[in-house]
Write an enzyme that holds these catalytic residues in place. Structure first.
Site, PDB file in Angstrom:
ATOM      1  N   HIS A   1      -1.786  -0.470   3.912  1.00  0.00           N
ATOM      2  CA  HIS A   1      -2.697  -0.314   5.051  1.00  0.00           C
ATOM      3  C   HIS A   1      -1.990  -0.712   6.336  1.00  0.00           C
ATOM      4  CE1 HIS A   1      -3.264  -4.377   3.386  1.00  0.00           C
ATOM      5  NE2 HIS A   1      -3.419  -4.765   4.653  1.00  0.00           N
TER       6      HIS A   1
ATOM      7  N   HIS B   1      -2.975  -2.239  10.152  1.00  0.00           N
ATOM      8  CA  HIS B   1      -4.004  -2.843  11.011  1.00  0.00           C
ATOM      9  C   HIS B   1      -3.851  -2.284  12.420  1.00  0.00           C
ATOM     10  CE1 HIS B   1      -4.930  -6.405   8.354  1.00  0.00           C
ATOM     11  NE2 HIS B   1      -3.716  -6.140   7.902  1.00  0.00           N
TER      12      HIS B   1
HETATM   13  P1  AMP Z   1      -3.644  -7.893   4.642  1.00  0.00           P
HETATM   14  O1  AMP Z   1      -3.631  -9.382   4.844  1.00  0.00           O
HETATM   15  O2  AMP Z   1      -2.681  -7.175   5.540  1.00  0.00           O
HETATM   16  O3  AMP Z   1      -3.532  -7.497   3.183  1.00  0.00           O
HETATM   17  O4  AMP Z   1      -5.057  -7.437   5.169  1.00  0.00           O
HETATM   18  C1  AMP Z   1      -6.121  -7.111   4.340  1.00  0.00           C
HETATM   19  C2  AMP Z   1      -7.320  -6.945   5.255  1.00  0.00           C
HETATM   20  O5  AMP Z   1      -8.323  -6.289   4.525  1.00  0.00           O
HETATM   21  C3  AMP Z   1      -7.905  -8.264   5.747  1.00  0.00           C
HETATM   22  O6  AMP Z   1      -7.889  -8.271   7.171  1.00  0.00           O
HETATM   23  C4  AMP Z   1      -9.334  -8.252   5.194  1.00  0.00           C
HETATM   24  O7  AMP Z   1     -10.275  -8.790   6.092  1.00  0.00           O
HETATM   25  C5  AMP Z   1      -9.569  -6.771   4.960  1.00  0.00           C
HETATM   26  N1  AMP Z   1     -10.529  -6.440   3.922  1.00  0.00           N
HETATM   27  C6  AMP Z   1     -10.595  -6.952   2.678  1.00  0.00           C
HETATM   28  N2  AMP Z   1     -11.591  -6.359   1.977  1.00  0.00           N
HETATM   29  C7  AMP Z   1     -12.155  -5.458   2.823  1.00  0.00           C
HETATM   30  C8  AMP Z   1     -13.245  -4.540   2.700  1.00  0.00           C
HETATM   31  N3  AMP Z   1     -13.960  -4.424   1.567  1.00  0.00           N
HETATM   32  N4  AMP Z   1     -13.568  -3.781   3.777  1.00  0.00           N
HETATM   33  C9  AMP Z   1     -12.873  -3.897   4.926  1.00  0.00           C
HETATM   34  N5  AMP Z   1     -11.833  -4.731   5.095  1.00  0.00           N
HETATM   35  C10 AMP Z   1     -11.479  -5.510   4.060  1.00  0.00           C
END
Ligand code: AMP
Ligand code: ZN
Length: 130
Positions: free
Chosen positions: A96, A98
């Protein structure tokens, strides 16, 4: 199946603000700023550098589209970040990117993960999709 695969298939609820053929963009549930969005490939790749070129081209296109949408909030800039690997802060092991809008009211400093803000996601979603 991982949570982002489920969101990509519509099997898990998310605030989807953009969808392309191979990618989907939705609001982060723990936003670091108003409008914080995640862009993910619909297919499962463990992290950003595993994504094939054709898919990453669509991700790049989605980043630009999402930034354009987020401009309704009048951001002063954006952080566009991919955390690759647990040591780098990756928690969800589905690739993903951000997209984090930054605002004049904030201090000028690099974004800090883990410092989410209180924001009404229903309201943010409404503003972005109406
Ligand atoms: P990372 O630390 O780069 O793996 O970021 C993962 C992101 O996914 C975090 O900012 C979480 O808040 C977000 N996240 C986790 N579960 C969900 C979800 N079901 N819907 C939207 N965002 C999510
Ligand atoms: Zn997945």
């Amino acid at each position: 199946m991982c949570i982002f695969c489920k969101i990509a298939r519509g099997e898990e609820r998310a605030y989807v603000i953009y969808e392309g053929e191979k990618v989907v963009a939705f609001l982060d549930i723990n936003p670091l700023s108003k409008g914080h969005t995640l862009i993910v490939p619909k297919d499962h790749y463990e992290n950003y550098i595993e994504i094939p070129l054709d898919v990453s081209m669509e991700i790049h296109d989605a980043i630009k589209r999402v930034c354009e949408k987020l401009k309704i909030f009048n951001p002063a800039g954006f952080n566009i970040v991919a955390n690759v690997g647990r040591k780098a802060g990756q928690v969800i092991m589905h690739a993903h990117v951000h997209v984090i809008p930054r605002y004049d009211r904030e201090e000028s400093r690099p974004i800090e993960f883990g410092k989410s803000i209180e924001v009404d996601l229903d309201e943010v979603y409404r503003e972005l999709t109406c």
